[in-house]
Design a protein around this motif. Sequence first.
Motif, PDB file in Angstrom:
ATOM      1  N   TYR A  76       0.833  -1.207   0.000  1.00  0.00           N
ATOM      2  CA  TYR A  76       0.000   0.000   0.000  1.00  0.00           C
ATOM      3  C   TYR A  76       0.868   1.257   0.000  1.00  0.00           C
ATOM      4  O   TYR A  76       0.644   2.189  -0.767  1.00  0.00           O
ATOM      5  CB  TYR A  76      -0.911  -0.044   1.226  1.00  0.00           C
ATOM      6  N   ARG A 116       2.758   1.829  -3.266  1.00  0.00           N
ATOM      7  CA  ARG A 116       1.878   2.287  -4.343  1.00  0.00           C
ATOM      8  C   ARG A 116       1.276   3.667  -4.048  1.00  0.00           C
ATOM      9  O   ARG A 116       0.299   4.063  -4.670  1.00  0.00           O
ATOM     10  CB  ARG A 116       0.794   1.261  -4.615  1.00  0.00           C
ATOM     11  N   ASP A 120      -2.535   4.035  -2.696  1.00  0.00           N
ATOM     12  CA  ASP A 120      -3.581   3.949  -3.707  1.00  0.00           C
ATOM     13  C   ASP A 120      -3.536   2.543  -4.304  1.00  0.00           C
ATOM     14  O   ASP A 120      -2.734   2.266  -5.199  1.00  0.00           O
ATOM     15  CB  ASP A 120      -3.360   5.012  -4.790  1.00  0.00           C
ATOM     16  N   MET A 121      -4.380   1.666  -3.761  1.00  0.00           N
ATOM     17  CA  MET A 121      -4.313   0.267  -4.187  1.00  0.00           C
ATOM     18  C   MET A 121      -5.712  -0.333  -4.239  1.00  0.00           C
ATOM     19  O   MET A 121      -6.533  -0.090  -3.356  1.00  0.00           O
ATOM     20  CB  MET A 121      -3.430  -0.518  -3.205  1.00  0.00           C
ATOM     21  N   ASP A 122      -5.950  -1.127  -5.259  1.00  0.00           N
ATOM     22  CA  ASP A 122      -7.241  -1.799  -5.335  1.00  0.00           C
ATOM     23  C   ASP A 122      -7.117  -3.242  -4.865  1.00  0.00           C
ATOM     24  O   ASP A 122      -6.018  -3.794  -4.751  1.00  0.00           O
ATOM     25  CB  ASP A 122      -7.864  -1.697  -6.726  1.00  0.00           C
ATOM     26  N   TYR A 143     -12.456  -1.223   2.905  1.00  0.00           N
ATOM     27  CA  TYR A 143     -12.674  -1.606   1.522  1.00  0.00           C
ATOM     28  C   TYR A 143     -13.916  -0.932   0.983  1.00  0.00           C
ATOM     29  O   TYR A 143     -14.954  -0.946   1.623  1.00  0.00           O
ATOM     30  CB  TYR A 143     -12.794  -3.135   1.434  1.00  0.00           C
ATOM     31  N   ASN A 144     -13.793  -0.336  -0.199  1.00  0.00           N
ATOM     32  CA  ASN A 144     -14.921   0.308  -0.851  1.00  0.00           C
ATOM     33  C   ASN A 144     -15.371  -0.583  -2.008  1.00  0.00           C
ATOM     34  O   ASN A 144     -14.639  -0.751  -2.988  1.00  0.00           O
ATOM     35  CB  ASN A 144     -14.503   1.694  -1.362  1.00  0.00           C
ATOM     36  N   THR A 159     -15.522   1.327  -5.621  1.00  0.00           N
ATOM     37  CA  THR A 159     -14.257   1.661  -6.303  1.00  0.00           C
ATOM     38  C   THR A 159     -13.254   0.509  -6.288  1.00  0.00           C
ATOM     39  O   THR A 159     -12.256   0.561  -6.990  1.00  0.00           O
ATOM     40  CB  THR A 159     -13.583   2.873  -5.649  1.00  0.00           C
ATOM     41  N   LYS A 160     -13.518  -0.494  -5.458  1.00  0.00           N
ATOM     42  CA  LYS A 160     -12.610  -1.633  -5.252  1.00  0.00           C
ATOM     43  C   LYS A 160     -11.288  -1.210  -4.620  1.00  0.00           C
ATOM     44  O   LYS A 160     -10.301  -1.937  -4.650  1.00  0.00           O
ATOM     45  CB  LYS A 160     -12.350  -2.379  -6.555  1.00  0.00           C
ATOM     46  N   LYS A 161     -11.249  -0.022  -4.044  1.00  0.00           N
ATOM     47  CA  LYS A 161     -10.031   0.489  -3.403  1.00  0.00           C
ATOM     48  C   LYS A 161     -10.004   0.061  -1.943  1.00  0.00           C
ATOM     49  O   LYS A 161     -11.032  -0.013  -1.279  1.00  0.00           O
ATOM     50  CB  LYS A 161      -9.972   2.020  -3.457  1.00  0.00           C
ATOM     51  N   ARG A 165      -8.205   0.957   1.887  1.00  0.00           N
ATOM     52  CA  ARG A 165      -7.635   2.062   2.647  1.00  0.00           C
ATOM     53  C   ARG A 165      -7.050   1.496   3.930  1.00  0.00           C
ATOM     54  O   ARG A 165      -7.589   0.571   4.527  1.00  0.00           O
ATOM     55  CB  ARG A 165      -8.699   3.104   3.018  1.00  0.00           C
ATOM     56  N   ASP A 191      -2.636   6.327   5.542  1.00  0.00           N
ATOM     57  CA  ASP A 191      -3.150   7.516   4.845  1.00  0.00           C
ATOM     58  C   ASP A 191      -2.766   8.779   5.617  1.00  0.00           C
ATOM     59  O   ASP A 191      -2.342   9.765   5.021  1.00  0.00           O
ATOM     60  CB  ASP A 191      -4.672   7.446   4.693  1.00  0.00           C
TER      61      ASP A 191
END
Length: 105
Positions: A29, A32, A35-37, A61-62, A65-67, A69, A74
Amino acid sequence: FYPTEWLFGRISHETPEIQISFLKTCCLYWQRGCDMDIDYLLLYVDKEIITELHKKKYILYNNKTKKIRIKFLDEQSKERKQKNTKKEHSITERKAAYSVCDRCS
């Protein structure tokens, strides 16, 4: 990453498999740019473990968006970007000051 938070946080009470998978997830994470799906993470971590990390709220997990966090990363990324912006601003100001001094000589 603050080692004391790891050592004394909830994660230290998890199984070694969960701990290692979470550490691997954090590294990916961060690498990247926070910003990771989920599809990318699935290349490195088993789906069952990801589900467990999500259930225990180590990762968010969203579905839309398949992202994923990771809240603490963050926050650290935001702090790092703010420090870098301040540092760049300071460097620019110093360069401008030197430039003025050079013209005065």
